[in-house]
Design a protein around this motif. Structure first.
Motif, short mmCIF file in Angstrom:
data_model
loop_
_atom_site.label_atom_id
_atom_site.label_comp_id
_atom_site.label_asym_id
_atom_site.label_seq_id
_atom_site.Cartn_x
_atom_site.Cartn_y
_atom_site.Cartn_z
N UNK A 440 0.82 -1.22 0.00
CA UNK A 440 0.00 0.00 0.00
C UNK A 440 0.85 1.26 0.00
N UNK A 441 1.98 1.23 0.75
CA UNK A 441 2.87 2.39 0.75
C UNK A 441 3.52 2.60 -0.63
N UNK A 442 3.84 1.49 -1.29
CA UNK A 442 4.42 1.60 -2.62
C UNK A 442 3.42 2.19 -3.61
N UNK A 443 2.16 1.77 -3.50
CA UNK A 443 1.13 2.34 -4.37
C UNK A 443 0.97 3.83 -4.13
N UNK A 444 0.92 4.22 -2.87
CA UNK A 444 0.76 5.64 -2.54
C UNK A 444 1.90 6.46 -3.11
N UNK A 445 3.13 5.92 -3.00
CA UNK A 445 4.29 6.64 -3.52
C UNK A 445 4.21 6.87 -5.01
N UNK A 446 3.48 6.00 -5.71
CA UNK A 446 3.36 6.13 -7.17
C UNK A 446 2.01 6.70 -7.60
N UNK A 447 1.21 7.16 -6.64
CA UNK A 447 -0.07 7.75 -6.99
C UNK A 447 -1.10 6.73 -7.43
N UNK A 448 -0.96 5.47 -6.97
CA UNK A 448 -1.88 4.40 -7.32
C UNK A 448 -2.76 4.05 -6.14
N UNK A 449 -3.85 3.36 -6.38
CA UNK A 449 -4.75 2.95 -5.31
C UNK A 449 -4.90 1.44 -5.28
N UNK A 450 -5.37 0.95 -4.13
CA UNK A 450 -5.62 -0.48 -3.93
C UNK A 450 -7.12 -0.72 -4.06
N UNK A 451 -7.52 -1.69 -4.87
CA UNK A 451 -8.94 -1.99 -5.05
C UNK A 451 -9.21 -3.45 -4.71
N UNK A 452 -10.45 -3.79 -4.33
CA UNK A 452 -10.77 -5.17 -3.96
C UNK A 452 -10.59 -6.14 -5.13
N UNK A 453 -10.30 -7.37 -4.80
CA UNK A 453 -10.15 -8.44 -5.79
C UNK A 453 -11.51 -8.83 -6.38
N UNK A 454 -11.55 -9.00 -7.68
CA UNK A 454 -12.73 -9.56 -8.32
C UNK A 454 -12.79 -11.06 -8.06
N UNK A 455 -13.96 -11.59 -7.78
CA UNK A 455 -14.21 -13.03 -7.64
C UNK A 455 -13.26 -13.72 -6.66
N UNK A 456 -13.24 -13.28 -5.39
CA UNK A 456 -12.36 -13.94 -4.41
C UNK A 456 -12.73 -15.39 -4.17
N UNK A 457 -13.97 -15.78 -4.54
CA UNK A 457 -14.40 -17.17 -4.32
C UNK A 457 -13.69 -18.15 -5.25
N UNK A 458 -13.00 -17.66 -6.26
CA UNK A 458 -12.35 -18.56 -7.22
C UNK A 458 -10.99 -19.07 -6.73
N UNK A 459 -10.49 -18.52 -5.65
CA UNK A 459 -9.22 -19.01 -5.10
C UNK A 459 -8.04 -18.77 -6.01
N UNK A 460 -8.03 -17.62 -6.71
CA UNK A 460 -6.95 -17.35 -7.65
C UNK A 460 -5.57 -17.33 -7.01
N UNK A 461 -5.51 -17.01 -5.73
CA UNK A 461 -4.22 -16.96 -5.04
C UNK A 461 -3.50 -18.30 -5.06
N UNK A 462 -4.26 -19.38 -5.17
CA UNK A 462 -3.69 -20.72 -5.04
C UNK A 462 -3.40 -21.37 -6.40
N UNK A 463 -3.35 -20.56 -7.46
CA UNK A 463 -3.26 -21.13 -8.81
C UNK A 463 -2.06 -20.66 -9.61
N UNK A 464 -1.05 -20.13 -8.95
CA UNK A 464 0.14 -19.72 -9.68
C UNK A 464 1.39 -20.13 -8.89
N UNK A 465 2.56 -19.96 -9.49
CA UNK A 465 3.78 -20.56 -8.95
C UNK A 465 4.14 -20.12 -7.54
N UNK A 466 3.75 -18.91 -7.13
CA UNK A 466 4.08 -18.47 -5.77
C UNK A 466 3.48 -19.38 -4.71
N UNK A 467 2.37 -20.05 -5.05
CA UNK A 467 1.67 -20.87 -4.08
C UNK A 467 2.53 -22.04 -3.58
N UNK A 468 3.43 -22.55 -4.44
CA UNK A 468 4.27 -23.67 -4.01
C UNK A 468 5.12 -23.29 -2.80
#
Length: 568
Positions: A440-468
């Motif tokens: 959030x601090x990095x976004x503020x420093x660049x004039x960007x905002x944080x918005x909610x995730x679309x479709x959190x029920x899909x479990x997208x966090x668990x579907x890419x390489x970082x999850x391992x």
């Protein structure tokens, strides 16, 4: 890559032990990136060159363990060298990843006995199954069926669907997702509508094995699964890929699979039970598993093929704490030859997925080399076999070249969508770790905002390489560039994203074009460089939030660690 529309960029952060976890000090801030000279220029031309080459037809879609792999690896190694990296695996560039391909065949019907007339269900149509065990034949015979609710054992939440039952020799019937998935908000024990790891089918099969079950069958239901039976059918009726294990997977269940919801309803009715009533009961803390008084049987043959692919590993050694590591990753593999289009082109070139991710990672490596050595080491890994189930990252996480308890965090790049700059970013998986504060601090420093995730029920966090890494306790969070573009707003961003999904995702048309707009990818690289460099020059060890499903794993690892994330 996971089938989502825009950037998948991941920050993985190390954590302290429970007794020594250090929250971010109040006022902690990133160095202002807007200062002239604070960040090296993003080498956009280099990213174009790498993406174009990796997506060229003579690389044949970069399928791993095929004759083209050595040529792909040689090119990536050459680019790593040119960017200023050193060999990252004890003087070598490659980390071999041994895999096994298992293709089921000659499936028998799934039969259920014990309540009068036997029930029989057809393979593919009514059920699908596979085995993690490397064996020529799979047979489940007269295994007692037990309804285990959501199949969750979460000590930190005081929840155990297996309490009081011995699953040895038995087959678990499991509900998909987690108990409060139907809630609109995120206030439930399992974060309401937002799926947790306990809701993922991979977890349910792993936990069934830990409980000693012979087999596990998940009840498919479209809404909580977030996809139809057609997706389950297509995913489970072909070759399945696994990382080779020393015991050939013999510590896993004999078989794992899915059944259609009407099939589960028929089985429970035969047992004198009602699926809807048991589902409601299973959503309450203290639910007890229900033996069904029925036995199940099914089987199939397995064709087995062993092979080896490779991760590519480079490093920029740290100045003062070289044993502490910030990890950057992007998968180099794609689908190879695939279903031909109308022109007869059958090469899935994978320009967006994920040639440009490798290009962005190499650009960040070059920028860090130009900026000079950071305090901590920075490791760059081009991963293989992501498209086969995150296997390259799974192997690295299970066999880390740099210990996970000395890994502070990192950045994963997967399918950076060519489009304009965005006004905002989002955290996939929600605010899971203390690194959300840095984000959030990095976004503020660049004039960007944080918005909610679309479709959190899909479990997208668990579907890419970082999850391992995450499931082994390394705190990680995932950020995406939003579709709300500076030029054209949400309408323009959604149009571009939908066009990629509809027309190019996993298709021969995912090709490089000189007409691409690189400004959004450049924005991603700027942000990811800031965040990764802050970790590499810092001394912080942020942790998962209290109550997160991965906190206890990391705390245990750090308590046992020598220095690293156990630093007080």
């Amino acid at each position: 890559m996971k089938p989502f529309l825009s950037l998948v960029a991941v920050l993985a952060l190390g954590a302290a032990a429970a007794s020594s976890a250090q929250p971010l000090p109040k006022g902690t801030a990133l160095k202002p990136p807007a200062d002239a000279g604070a960040q090296p220029d993003v080498p956009v031309e280099l990213m174009k060159q790498i993406t174009k080459r990796l997506a060229a037809d003579d690389f044949e879609g970069r399928a791993p363990s095929t004759p083209v792999e050595p040529k792909v690896l040689d090119y990536i190694v050459a680019q790593f060298k040119a960017a200023g990296l050193q060999p990252g695996n004890k003087g070598e560039w490659l980390q071999p990843v041994p895999t096994v391909e298992i293709t089921g065949d000659k499936y028998t019907p799934l039969t259920v006995t014990g309540a009068g007339k036997a029930l029989s269900f057809k393979p593919a149509t009514d059920y699908v199954a596979a085995s993690y065990r490397v064996t020529p034949k799979t047979q489940v015979k007269d295994s007692e069926l037990v309804f285990v609710g959501y199949g969750i054992n979460a000590p930190e939440l005081g929840w155990n669907d297996y309490a009081g039952i011995d699953m040895k020799g038995k087959t678990a019937v499991i509900l998909v997702n987690d108990p409060d998935y139907a809630d609109e908000g995120e206030q439930g024990l399992f974060k309401g509508r937002r799926m947790t790891y306990y809701g993922r089918w991979t977890y349910k099969f792993e936990e069934a094995a830990r409980q000693g079950a012979t087999a596990a069958l998940i009840v498919h239901d479209t809404f909580p699964a977030a996809y139809g039976w057609n997706v389950v059918n297509s995913s489970w009726t072909g070759a399945q890929y696994y990382v080779q294990s020393p015991n050939d997977g013999m510590d896993q269940t004999v078989a794992n699979g899915w059944v259609q919801k009407p099939v589960a309803e028929a089985i429970l009715k035969a047992a004198g039970k009602d699926l809807a009533a048991l589902t409601k009961a299973a959503q309450t803390k203290g639910f007890k598993a229900v033996p069904l008084g029925l036995k199940v049987g099914f089987g199939f043959d397995n064709a087995i093929r062993r092979s080896t692919s490779n991760n590519v590993v480079g490093v920029l050694p740290g100045k003062t704490r070289p044993d502490e590591v910030v990890l950057y990753s992007a998968h180099w593999d794609h689908l190879g030859h695939c279903t031909a289009d109308k022109t007869g082109d059958d090469i899935c070139n994978g320009a967006v997925d994920n040639a440009d991710g490798v290009a962005a990672m190499t650009a960040i490596a070059k920028m860090n080399a130009e900026a000079g050595a950071a305090e901590r080491s920075q490791v760059f890994v081009a991963l293989t076999l992501e498209e086969s189930g995150l296997l390259g990252s799974e192997y690295y996480a299970a066999n880390p070249i740099y210990p996970l308890d000395h890994t502070v965090g990192g950045v994963n790049m997967d399918a950076l969508l060519p489009a304009g700059r965005a006004k905002s970013y989002t955290q996939t998986g929600g605010d899971k770790s203390e690194l959300g504060d840095f984000y959030r601090k990095a976004l503020t420093a660049r004039g960007l905002t944080d918005v909610p995730e679309d479709h959190p029920e899909r479990g997208g966090y668990y579907r890419s390489d970082h999850f391992s890494l995450a499931k082994r306790g390394v705190p990680m969070f995932n950020i995406e560039r939003s579709n709300d573009l500076v030029e054209g707003g949400t309408a323009a961003g959604e149009k571009i994203a939908q066009a990629y999904t509809d027309d190019h995702y996993h298709a021969p048309s995912d090709q490089y074009s000189d007409a691409w707009d690189w400004s959004g990818i450049t924005q991603d690289v700027e942000l990811l460089y800031d965040l990764g460099r802050e970790l590499a020059d810092g001394s912080m060890w942020p942790n998962w939030r209290q109550g997160d499903e991965f906190r206890a794993i990391r705390d245990k690892a750090c308590t046992a660690a020598t220095k690293g994330c156990n630093t007080k």
